[in-house]
Design an enzyme around this catalytic site. Structure first.
Site, PDB file in Angstrom:
ATOM      1  N   LYS A  21      38.332  16.305  -3.309  1.00 35.81           N
ATOM      2  CA  LYS A  21      37.844  17.601  -2.836  1.00 35.81           C
ATOM      3  C   LYS A  21      36.566  17.469  -2.019  1.00 35.81           C
ATOM      4  O   LYS A  21      35.893  16.449  -1.999  1.00 35.81           O
ATOM      5  CB  LYS A  21      37.681  18.562  -4.017  1.00 35.81           C
ATOM      6  CG  LYS A  21      39.037  19.021  -4.529  1.00 35.81           C
ATOM      7  CD  LYS A  21      39.002  20.310  -5.277  1.00 35.81           C
ATOM      8  CE  LYS A  21      40.425  20.828  -5.521  1.00 35.81           C
ATOM      9  NZ  LYS A  21      40.436  22.006  -6.391  1.00 35.81           N
ATOM     10  N   ARG A  41      44.569  16.594 -12.527  1.00 35.69           N
ATOM     11  CA  ARG A  41      45.448  16.826 -11.380  1.00 35.69           C
ATOM     12  C   ARG A  41      44.922  15.994 -10.213  1.00 35.69           C
ATOM     13  O   ARG A  41      43.825  16.261  -9.703  1.00 35.69           O
ATOM     14  CB  ARG A  41      45.481  18.316 -11.028  1.00 35.69           C
ATOM     15  CG  ARG A  41      46.426  18.678  -9.882  1.00 35.69           C
ATOM     16  CD  ARG A  41      46.397  20.180  -9.638  1.00 35.69           C
ATOM     17  NE  ARG A  41      47.300  20.557  -8.564  1.00 35.69           N
ATOM     18  CZ  ARG A  41      46.979  20.590  -7.272  1.00 35.69           C
ATOM     19  NH1 ARG A  41      45.749  20.241  -6.892  1.00 35.69           N
ATOM     20  NH2 ARG A  41      47.865  20.943  -6.363  1.00 35.69           N
TER      21      ARG A  41
END
Length: 370
Positions: free
Chosen positions: A305, A340
């Protein structure tokens, strides 16, 4: 003004034997906590903060305002609660150790691998097989990018993207979650064999989603995001982000239970990167153990991210593996049950080494008297 209580684990230890038994096994996993901050907020401001251990928690809870006593007792119970495994078709996913969820995007515009697997079925199948063989407990399939600025996708197009991928992954024996906020896509995915609904809007985007999810009997993943419409990143307004996210997830949990979704079928995700600054994300990550007090398994989705790029000279998404593994280990240290990730092989390897260290710590009595 109403008051709220939060029990935040603040000191983690290798195991209870390291502190003469004065520690708890956090959420039935492989992380152990010794010291806790019992925090009271009123009107957004912290009004009291008391440090306690397992041995002194009863006194700390007894000192709470009367209207907060029951909630404090419940959170303390939840912090120590072992979660039952997820039963996903023919697969049983145990939650007493971290499990890895592999990401499969069938989109043209996802931030990390957009377009790579949408128009090439062979590439999609090979990638899914590689994640499955590398040890992904679950494959999470999404047909809409939810990165900032991404365009909304018509639900018919989204279903067209995800259904073939779901059918393939189910056919090869994988447990599958569908990453969607649209009930029509949820329904098509479940008919194709998906086992979990993973909704980044926490079942708020469409009022039909709650009823559909409850009727399905499937586990649901509810994520925090400040936006309520098409843009889930919109309108962040935090007083104290870690506690505000806790409150949101508590409300999402209660709303789901009220709609008929069993508590043991709810997984909570603090939504790293969704409507949050770098400072917000770091704060939430440093408060991860506190979210076990909500009584549900936790999912951490921080892989590749933007925050990793912000902390490493703005490297591209595919160059963020090292940072992703650091955050995955941070999640494991905090007792998070589901990770995840894009890089399944590397994360599973890191998890296995981490588990070896945890197992060794539990059987290390070298510092104790005979």
């Amino acid at each position: 003004m109403s008051q709220s209580v939060y029990i935040q684990p603040i000191t983690m230890v290798s195991g209870p034997q390291a502190v003469e038994g004065d520690a708890i096994r956090l959420a039935g996993g492989m992380a152990y906590a010794r010291e806790f901050a019992v925090i009271v907020r009123e009107g957004g401001a912290v009004t009291s903060r008391r440090i306690a251990t397992k041995a002194s928690m009863a006194q700390a809870l007894a000192a709470l305002p009367a209207e907060l006593g029951a909630e404090g007792e419940m959170q303390w119970s939840y912090l120590q609660m072992a979660h039952p495994p997820l039963e996903l078709g023919g697969r049983t996913i145990r939650l007493d150790q971290p499990q890895v969820m592999g990401i499969l995007n069938v989109t043209p515009d996802s931030f990390s691998d957009g377009g790579e697997f949408m128009d090439d079925p062979d590439a999609m199948k090979a990638h899914a097989a590689a994640m499955h063989e590398a040890g992904a407990a679950i494959i999470d399939i999404g047909g809409e990018s939810t990165r900032p600025g991404a365009k909304a996708v018509w639900e018919g197009e989204e279903a067209k993207r995800v259904v073939p991928a779901i059918e393939h992954c189910v056919g090869m024996g994988a447990a599958v979650s569908v990453d969607t906020r649209r009930p029509a896509v949820m329904e098509a995915a479940l008919e194709a064999g998906a086992h979990i609904i993973n909704d980044v809007s926490a079942l708020r985007y469409d009022p039909r989603s709650l009823e559909l999810a409850a009727a399905s009997g499937k586990p649901v993943i509810l994520m925090h995001a400040p936006g309520t419409g098409e843009d889930l990143h919109a309108d962040p307004d935090y007083t104290a982000v870690a506690f505000d996210v806790f409150d949101f997830l508590k409300e999402a949990r209660d709303r789901a239970i009220g709609a008929g979704i069993a508590a043991e079928r709810i997984v909570l995700d603090p939504g790293i990167g969704f409507g949050k600054s770098l400072a917000d994300n770091l704060t939430i990550l440093n408060h991860l153990p506190m979210y076990h007090a909500l009584g549900c398994p936790l999912l951490l989705g921080a892989s590749r991210k933007r925050m990793i790029g912000a902390l490493s000279n703005e490297v591209a998404a595919h160059q963020r593996v090292g940072g992703s593994l650091t955050l995955a280990q941070h999640g494991m240290d905090a007792g998070v049950q589901l990770l995840r990730v894009h890089d399944v092989f590397e994360t599973v390897q890191a998890r296995n080494v981490w588990r070896g260290l945890r197992d060794a710590a539990l059987t290390d009595f070298s510092g104790l008297e005979a």
